[in-house]
Motif scaffolding. Sequence first.
Motif, PDB file in Angstrom:
ATOM      1  N   VAL A 101       0.826  -1.213   0.000  1.00  0.00           N
ATOM      2  CA  VAL A 101       0.000   0.000   0.000  1.00  0.00           C
ATOM      3  C   VAL A 101       0.858   1.261   0.000  1.00  0.00           C
ATOM      4  O   VAL A 101       0.324   2.367  -0.019  1.00  0.00           O
ATOM      5  N   GLU A 102       2.174   1.119   0.004  1.00  0.00           N
ATOM      6  CA  GLU A 102       3.031   2.295  -0.028  1.00  0.00           C
ATOM      7  C   GLU A 102       3.018   2.946  -1.407  1.00  0.00           C
ATOM      8  O   GLU A 102       2.890   2.257  -2.430  1.00  0.00           O
ATOM      9  N   ASP A 103       3.165   4.247  -1.417  1.00  0.00           N
ATOM     10  CA  ASP A 103       3.331   4.979  -2.669  1.00  0.00           C
ATOM     11  C   ASP A 103       4.541   5.893  -2.533  1.00  0.00           C
ATOM     12  O   ASP A 103       5.218   5.900  -1.511  1.00  0.00           O
ATOM     13  N   VAL A 104       4.827   6.654  -3.577  1.00  0.00           N
ATOM     14  CA  VAL A 104       6.016   7.503  -3.552  1.00  0.00           C
ATOM     15  C   VAL A 104       5.926   8.550  -2.442  1.00  0.00           C
ATOM     16  O   VAL A 104       6.911   8.821  -1.742  1.00  0.00           O
ATOM     17  N   ALA A 105       4.754   9.135  -2.251  1.00  0.00           N
ATOM     18  CA  ALA A 105       4.607  10.147  -1.204  1.00  0.00           C
ATOM     19  C   ALA A 105       4.926   9.563   0.170  1.00  0.00           C
ATOM     20  O   ALA A 105       5.662  10.166   0.972  1.00  0.00           O
ATOM     21  N   LEU A 106       4.394   8.390   0.470  1.00  0.00           N
ATOM     22  CA  LEU A 106       4.660   7.752   1.761  1.00  0.00           C
ATOM     23  C   LEU A 106       6.120   7.334   1.884  1.00  0.00           C
ATOM     24  O   LEU A 106       6.721   7.443   2.954  1.00  0.00           O
ATOM     25  N   ARG A 107       6.702   6.862   0.797  1.00  0.00           N
ATOM     26  CA  ARG A 107       8.104   6.450   0.835  1.00  0.00           C
ATOM     27  C   ARG A 107       9.016   7.648   1.081  1.00  0.00           C
ATOM     28  O   ARG A 107      10.015   7.532   1.795  1.00  0.00           O
ATOM     29  N   CYS A 108       8.688   8.788   0.504  1.00  0.00           N
ATOM     30  CA  CYS A 108       9.500   9.988   0.733  1.00  0.00           C
ATOM     31  C   CYS A 108       9.465  10.416   2.192  1.00  0.00           C
ATOM     32  O   CYS A 108      10.489  10.821   2.759  1.00  0.00           O
ATOM     33  N   VAL A 109       8.311  10.338   2.815  1.00  0.00           N
ATOM     34  CA  VAL A 109       8.211  10.674   4.242  1.00  0.00           C
ATOM     35  C   VAL A 109       9.070   9.719   5.059  1.00  0.00           C
ATOM     36  O   VAL A 109       9.817  10.136   5.964  1.00  0.00           O
ATOM     37  N   GLN A 110       8.990   8.432   4.752  1.00  0.00           N
ATOM     38  CA  GLN A 110       9.783   7.456   5.499  1.00  0.00           C
ATOM     39  C   GLN A 110      11.278   7.650   5.256  1.00  0.00           C
ATOM     40  O   GLN A 110      12.091   7.477   6.177  1.00  0.00           O
ATOM     41  N   LEU A 111      11.655   7.984   4.030  1.00  0.00           N
ATOM     42  CA  LEU A 111      13.061   8.259   3.744  1.00  0.00           C
ATOM     43  C   LEU A 111      13.539   9.449   4.568  1.00  0.00           C
ATOM     44  O   LEU A 111      14.646   9.438   5.124  1.00  0.00           O
ATOM     45  N   ARG A 112      12.707  10.472   4.667  1.00  0.00           N
ATOM     46  CA  ARG A 112      13.063  11.647   5.464  1.00  0.00           C
ATOM     47  C   ARG A 112      13.234  11.259   6.944  1.00  0.00           C
ATOM     48  O   ARG A 112      14.159  11.730   7.621  1.00  0.00           O
ATOM     49  N   MET A 113      12.351  10.410   7.446  1.00  0.00           N
ATOM     50  CA  MET A 113      12.456   9.975   8.844  1.00  0.00           C
ATOM     51  C   MET A 113      13.702   9.122   9.063  1.00  0.00           C
ATOM     52  O   MET A 113      14.433   9.316  10.047  1.00  0.00           O
ATOM     53  N   ALA A 114      13.960   8.177   8.164  1.00  0.00           N
ATOM     54  CA  ALA A 114      15.138   7.326   8.311  1.00  0.00           C
ATOM     55  C   ALA A 114      16.415   8.153   8.231  1.00  0.00           C
ATOM     56  O   ALA A 114      17.377   7.915   8.983  1.00  0.00           O
ATOM     57  N   GLN A 115      16.431   9.140   7.336  1.00  0.00           N
ATOM     58  CA  GLN A 115      17.599  10.000   7.203  1.00  0.00           C
ATOM     59  C   GLN A 115      17.835  10.800   8.486  1.00  0.00           C
ATOM     60  O   GLN A 115      18.972  10.982   8.922  1.00  0.00           O
ATOM     61  N   ALA A 116      16.757  11.245   9.107  1.00  0.00           N
ATOM     62  CA  ALA A 116      16.885  11.987  10.367  1.00  0.00           C
ATOM     63  C   ALA A 116      17.442  11.115  11.480  1.00  0.00           C
ATOM     64  O   ALA A 116      18.044  11.619  12.431  1.00  0.00           O
ATOM     65  N   ALA A 117      17.228   9.806  11.354  1.00  0.00           N
ATOM     66  CA  ALA A 117      17.741   8.863  12.349  1.00  0.00           C
ATOM     67  C   ALA A 117      19.110   8.297  11.968  1.00  0.00           C
ATOM     68  O   ALA A 117      19.643   7.442  12.685  1.00  0.00           O
ATOM     69  N   ASP A 118      19.682   8.755  10.827  1.00  0.00           N
ATOM     70  CA  ASP A 118      20.990   8.286  10.355  1.00  0.00           C
ATOM     71  C   ASP A 118      21.014   6.790  10.079  1.00  0.00           C
ATOM     72  O   ASP A 118      22.016   6.107  10.343  1.00  0.00           O
ATOM     73  N   VAL A 119      19.921   6.269   9.541  1.00  0.00           N
ATOM     74  CA  VAL A 119      19.819   4.847   9.240  1.00  0.00           C
ATOM     75  C   VAL A 119      19.253   4.701   7.831  1.00  0.00           C
ATOM     76  O   VAL A 119      18.311   5.412   7.470  1.00  0.00           O
ATOM     77  N   PRO A 120      19.774   3.785   7.006  1.00  0.00           N
ATOM     78  CA  PRO A 120      19.209   3.590   5.665  1.00  0.00           C
ATOM     79  C   PRO A 120      17.744   3.155   5.732  1.00  0.00           C
ATOM     80  O   PRO A 120      17.342   2.403   6.631  1.00  0.00           O
ATOM     81  N   LEU A 121      16.962   3.590   4.756  1.00  0.00           N
ATOM     82  CA  LEU A 121      15.538   3.256   4.740  1.00  0.00           C
ATOM     83  C   LEU A 121      15.298   1.758   4.737  1.00  0.00           C
ATOM     84  O   LEU A 121      14.339   1.277   5.342  1.00  0.00           O
ATOM     85  N   VAL A 122      16.160   0.981   4.083  1.00  0.00           N
ATOM     86  CA  VAL A 122      15.917  -0.465   4.003  1.00  0.00           C
ATOM     87  C   VAL A 122      16.065  -1.153   5.356  1.00  0.00           C
ATOM     88  O   VAL A 122      15.686  -2.320   5.494  1.00  0.00           O
ATOM     89  N   HIS A 123      16.587  -0.469   6.365  1.00  0.00           N
ATOM     90  CA  HIS A 123      16.648  -1.037   7.715  1.00  0.00           C
ATOM     91  C   HIS A 123      15.316  -0.886   8.458  1.00  0.00           C
ATOM     92  O   HIS A 123      15.164  -1.449   9.553  1.00  0.00           O
ATOM     93  N   ALA A 124      14.379  -0.151   7.886  1.00  0.00           N
ATOM     94  CA  ALA A 124      13.134   0.171   8.599  1.00  0.00           C
ATOM     95  C   ALA A 124      12.116  -0.947   8.498  1.00  0.00           C
ATOM     96  O   ALA A 124      11.905  -1.535   7.428  1.00  0.00           O
ATOM     97  N   GLU A 125      11.462  -1.241   9.615  1.00  0.00           N
ATOM     98  CA  GLU A 125      10.253  -2.062   9.590  1.00  0.00           C
ATOM     99  C   GLU A 125       9.143  -1.260   8.916  1.00  0.00           C
ATOM    100  O   GLU A 125       9.330  -0.102   8.520  1.00  0.00           O
TER     101      GLU A 125
END
Length: 424
Positions: free
Chosen positions: A289-313
């Motif tokens: 159910v993810e789309d580009v808009a949701l993925r961009c938000v998650q990328l921004r959050m992962a970047q703020a945490a200094d962790v690659p997005l692919v590490h995210a649950e």
Amino acid sequence: MSTVDPELHALRQAATADDPAAWSRLALALVLRHAMDEAFDWHGRAAARGHVVSQVELGRMHLHGIAGDVDTAAAVACFEAAEARGFAPAAYYLALVALGDAALRRDARIDTRLQAAVDAGFAPALRAAAVHYGRRPDPRDQALCVRLMDAAAQRGDAVAAQLLVARLRNGEGTPADAAAATRLEQRLAQAGIAPLPDIVAMPLGETAVSMPPGRLALEDALLPPRRTTLSERPRVRQVDGLLSSDECRLLVACARPMLRPSQTVDPDTGQPLRLALRTSDDAAFDPIVEDVALRCVQLRMAQAADVPLVHAEHLTVLRYAPGQEYRPHRDYVPPGAVERDRPDAGNRARTICAYLNTVEAGGATEFPVPGLRIAPAPGRAVVFDNLQADGTPDVDSLHAGTPVERGEKWLATLWLRERPYRAY
């Protein structure tokens, strides 16, 4: 006695001809009827003959492990084949995959691919571009944000319509128009969609990437935000202005239809269960159910945490009603839970939580050991470590979501593993 499905019967008859379009139509109908294995076969036949819709749908099935194992390489190949034939939705899905910088390299082609889908009027691309431009302060970008939201809404995108209501009512990027907002809100109500909570985020905490107005530049999600260290043990940092108003609204709008009572992990068995410890409702976003808009938000959050997005649950959005809370707990999980869910990814090394709305009273996040109390504010995030530097659990990471006293609290959470968790 079994009943015949007249529509499906007719599609099967049509599929006996040497017609990839007929095969694709049958496959789409089979998906709606949850006959995934057969749909996969028919999409495969049509895709092999160059039918672009089936190439994209087959790619999505490979991407999400439907009717087989996850195969990101096969998914990318399907999308690239359709893109080569000029099918803009294929470019959109390639951009979506590339945001993770794993199955496909994250590079400037993301921008050009998303722009191609925008130019073709693909609604998910219109929404993603609108949210992107909504972060930029230039009035021309703000106006473009509204136009793109309106275009997506006109194509039936209910989430874009909800975001547009807020902008019309608040006069964001367009003169305030309460009457137009009310008319659109009424149309949404007829579809069973309630108004969003009133969300106006704090000013963004970083300068948008320097680009001429009207030019896509999704790499702005990679800009390092300004972080304030609140504690070294446990390590806790605060990020003000991480998410925009549109991004906060987006997460709430996407989560609401999927909300269910929250569960937690049994420390003995690793099994999920409902406990009085955690009384919220939540929605976990499966990748399908993810789309580009949701993925961009998650990328921004992962970047703020200094962790690659692919590490995210999977992204989880939570709603706390008055009286609801998450009592003191720790986010690292017991060995049994790690073994049940991607053991190669390790434990939850870090957490980032982003607040999505203003809470009338209560709902702060507390860390008892360092004596921290963080007030929720829309767009603010808190990042904290769950493990020590040597990878052992940090018992001092104990934290709680205090009871909401008035109003409601919306929160987005990414739990970030030690190693890659996602395929893309």
